[in-house]
Design an enzyme around this catalytic site. Structure first.
Site: not given
Ligand code: AHR
Length: 505
Positions: A176, A308
Site C-alpha cells: 500500500e 488482501e
C-alpha cells in the site's frame, strides 16, 4: 417460499487453470494473528512445535493452504528483518505503531515464519520493506533466505542455526505504497519498485515472483502507471523478464459505508444485501485492472495478485480497536463464496489472492480463545472449495436466476463456478436470498456425471457464527441432490453455500 434458477455447465469445455495460489492467506504482526495466534512460544501448555500452535497448523493443512504472506500489510513497511533473527532473548523490541501501538518482541521472525510454512506445507510470500527500509536491507534478506554458499548472508543464516537455504517463491515490494507504505505517488513508487526489484536476486535455484504493491480497489490509474513504467522501460529486465512479475491490489468488503463502520454480527437485511453487492462488484474491479494490464501486456506475462481481501467490520466490543478482531458469520462465508467464483472466472490473469487474515484478525479462518480454537464459516468455504485448486475452469452459464434490487442495481441471487481435474468436477453455488429457498436445475452437458458428494453451509441466520461454546452452529451438512439424464437438481436453503463433487466419465 421457493424460487427457481437454471444453469448449464459444459463439462467438456475447459478454460484456464485456477491457480491454487488464489486460495492463499495473509498473516500480519497485527493483534492476535501472530502472538496468541500462530505463535504461543515453546513453553506454552498449548501443544506446539518449536512455539508454533499445532491445532492451527492442522486446521490450515486441511485447507491445503498454498501460500502465506507475511509480515504485513502496513507492518511490513516498518519491519527490519535483522531484528527478528538470532537468539530470541537478544532480539530488540520495537513499537508496532500501526496496530495498537503495542511493543513487538520480535520472537516470531524469519526462521519462525519459514518453519511455520514448512509445517503448513505452504509456499512463503515474504513482503519486504520499501517504506522505511533500504534496497540493501531487502537484497540482504533475499540472500539470507535463499543463498546456498558461503556468502555473508548465507553464513549469517548458518550462524543462526539453519544450514540449507529456503525456497521463497513470492516477494512483495512494499505494501500500500499509496498509504501506510509511504504515501507515495504512483509514479514515484513505480521507480522505487523497479529499483528494489532489480536487487532482489534469484540465488541458486530460487525463482522470485516480485510483486509490486498495487492499487486500492478500483484505482486503475495506479495499475496503469505500474504497467507503463514496467513495460516501457526497455532496460528494466531481470533474467530476461520484466523486473517485477506481478502487480497487486487490495479489496476489502463492507456494506458501502466504509471499513470499520458496522458490527460483524448485527446488521439489517438491507446491509446484508449491500454487502453482497459490494462483494460482487469485485468482478468489475478485476475486469478494470485486467483491461489495463492487457493493454500493456497482451500476452499475460504479468500476474494480477489480490493480496488482501475480505470483510472489514468494527472490532468486537471490549477488544483493542487496533487489533481488528471481528466475528465471522454466514454473511462473511457468502462473501468468500462470491469472491472465489470471481477469482475463478479471472483465472487467466489472477495468479494469487490472500484473505486478510488467517487467524484472529478481520475475516479469519480460525479464532482462538486461550487453548480453544473455532473454525469460522469462512474456513468451511475454503475447505469445501479446495478441489478447485489447480483445476481447469469449466464453462458455466446461469441462464436465469432471481435477483434483488440493491440501491438501483440488480444483484443476482445465485453465483456459481465449476472446475475439473483428476476425473472429477467441483461445482460451487452461492445463494444470497436471506429468506427464500432456491431450486437450482443444472444441465450438465458433454460428459456423463455422477454425484460423489454434495454439501451445504447455511446456518440458521445470516448472522449465525461459531464460538467456543457453540463451535458447529455453522458447519457443512449433506445436501440432497437429484441427477437424471444429465440434469442435476438441488434445493438450496436461504443464505447458503454449496459444493457438489462429481465423477465425470
Ligand atoms: O489487513 C489489515 C491492513 O489493511 C493491512 O496491514 C494493510 O495493508 C491494509 O490497509
Amino acid at each position: 417460499m421457493t424460487a427457481t434458477a437454471h444453469a448449464v455447465i459444459d463439462l467438456d469445455v475447459t478454460g484456464h487453470t485456477i491457480s491454487r495460489h488464489v486460495y492463499g492467506h495473509f498473516a500480519e504482526h497485527l493483534g492476535r494473528c501472530i502472538y496468541d495466534g500462530f505463535w504461543v512460544g515453546e513453553d506454552s501448555p498449548i501443544p506446539n512445535e518449536r512455539g508454533i500452535r499445532l491445532d492451527i497448523v492442522d486446521a490450515l493443512r486441511n485447507l491445503d493452504i498454498p501460500n502465506l504472506r507475511w509480515p504485513g500489510g502496513c507492518f511490513a513497511d516498518t519491519y527490519h528483518w535483522r531484528d527478528g533473527v538470532g537468539p530470541r532473548e537478544s532480539r530488540p523490541k520495537i513499537a508496532n505503531t500501526n496496530w495498537g501501538d503495542v511493543v513487538e518482541s520480535n520472537h516470531f521472525g524469519t526462521h519462525e515464519f519459514m518453519e511455520l510454512c514448512e509445517l503448513l506445507g505452504a509456499d512463503a510470500y515474504v513482503n519486504g520493506n520499501v517504506g522505511s527500509g533500504t534496497v540493501q536491507e531487502m537484497a540482504d534478506w533475499v540472500e539470507y533466505l535463499t543463498r546456498d554458499d558461503d556468502s555473508p548472508m548465507a553464513r549469517l543464516r548458518r550462524e543462526h542455526g539453519r544450514d540449507e537455504p529456503w525456497k521463497v517463491p513470492f516477494w512483495g515490494l512494499g505494501n500500500e505504497a499509496w498509504g501506510c507504505g509511504g504515501n507515495m505517488s504512483a509514479e514515484h513508487y513505480a521507480e522505487e519498485a523497479r529499483r528494489y526489484a532489480t536487487f532482489c536476486r534469484d540465488h541458486g535455484g530460487n525463482r522470485l515472483t516480485r510483486i509490486a504493491a498495487g492499487a486500492n480497489e478500483d484505482d486503475l490509474d495506479w495499475t496503469r502507471v505500474l504497467m507503463k513504467s514496467l513495460t516501457e522501460c526497455l532496460g528494466c529486465r531481470l533474467y530476461g523478464t520484466p523486473v517485477y512479475q506481478a502487480v497487486s491490489f487490495h479489496y476489502y468488503t463492507h456494506s458501502g459505508s466504509g471499513i470499520n463502520t458496522e458490527a460483524a454480527t448485527e446488521f439489517t437485511a438491507t446491509q446484508f444485501y449491500q454487502t453482497m453487492a459490494y462483494a460482487a462488484d469485485l468482478d468489475r474491479v478485476i475486469r478494470g485492472h485486467v483491461a489495463v494490464m492487457d493493454s500493456y501486456d497482451p500476452a499475460g506475462r504479468i500476474g494480477l495478485v489480490c493480496d488482501e481481501w475480505g470483510t472489514w467490520w468494527n472490532v468486537e466490543e471490549g477488544t483493542n480497536p487496533g487489533f481488528l478482531f471481528q466475528q465471522n458469520t454466514v454473511r462473511d462465508a457468502l462473501v468468500a463464496g462470491l469472491h472465489f467464483d470471481i477469482f475463478h472466472r479471472h483465472a487467466r490473469r489472477l495468479t494469487m489472492a490472500n484473505i486478510a487474515q488467517t487467524v484472529n484478525v478481520l475475516q479469519a479462518m480460525v479464532l482462538t480463545d486461550g487453548d480453544r480454537l473455532v473454525l469460522t464459516p469462512t474456513y468451511h468455504v475454503f475447505e469445501m472449495n479446495k478441489r478447485h485448486q489447480d483445476a481447469s475452469l469449466l464453462a458455466t452459464h446461469v441462464i436465469d436466476a432471481p435477483s434483488i434490487d440493491v440501491d438501483g442495481e440488480a444483484l443476482p441471487l445465485l453465483s456459481m463456478s465449476a472446475s475439473t481435474k483428476d476425473g472429477g468436477a467441483l461445482l460451487s453455488l452461492t445463494h444470497l436470498s436471506a429468506d427464500e429457498h432456491l431450486e437450482v436445475t443444472v444441465d450438465l452437458r458433454g460428459r456423463e456425471a455422477r454425484v460423489r458428494q454434495a454439501r451445504v453451509l447455511g446456518g440458521d441466520a445470516t448472522n449465525a457464527f461459531n464460538d467456543p461454546d457453540d463451535p458447529s452452529r455453522v458447519a457443512p451438512q449433506p445436501l440432497a441432490t437429484g441427477l437424471a439424464d444429465g440434469i442435476l437438481t438441488v434445493r438450496m436453503p436461504p443464505h447458503s453455500f454449496a459444493t457438489i463433487e462429481l465423477d465425470v466419465g
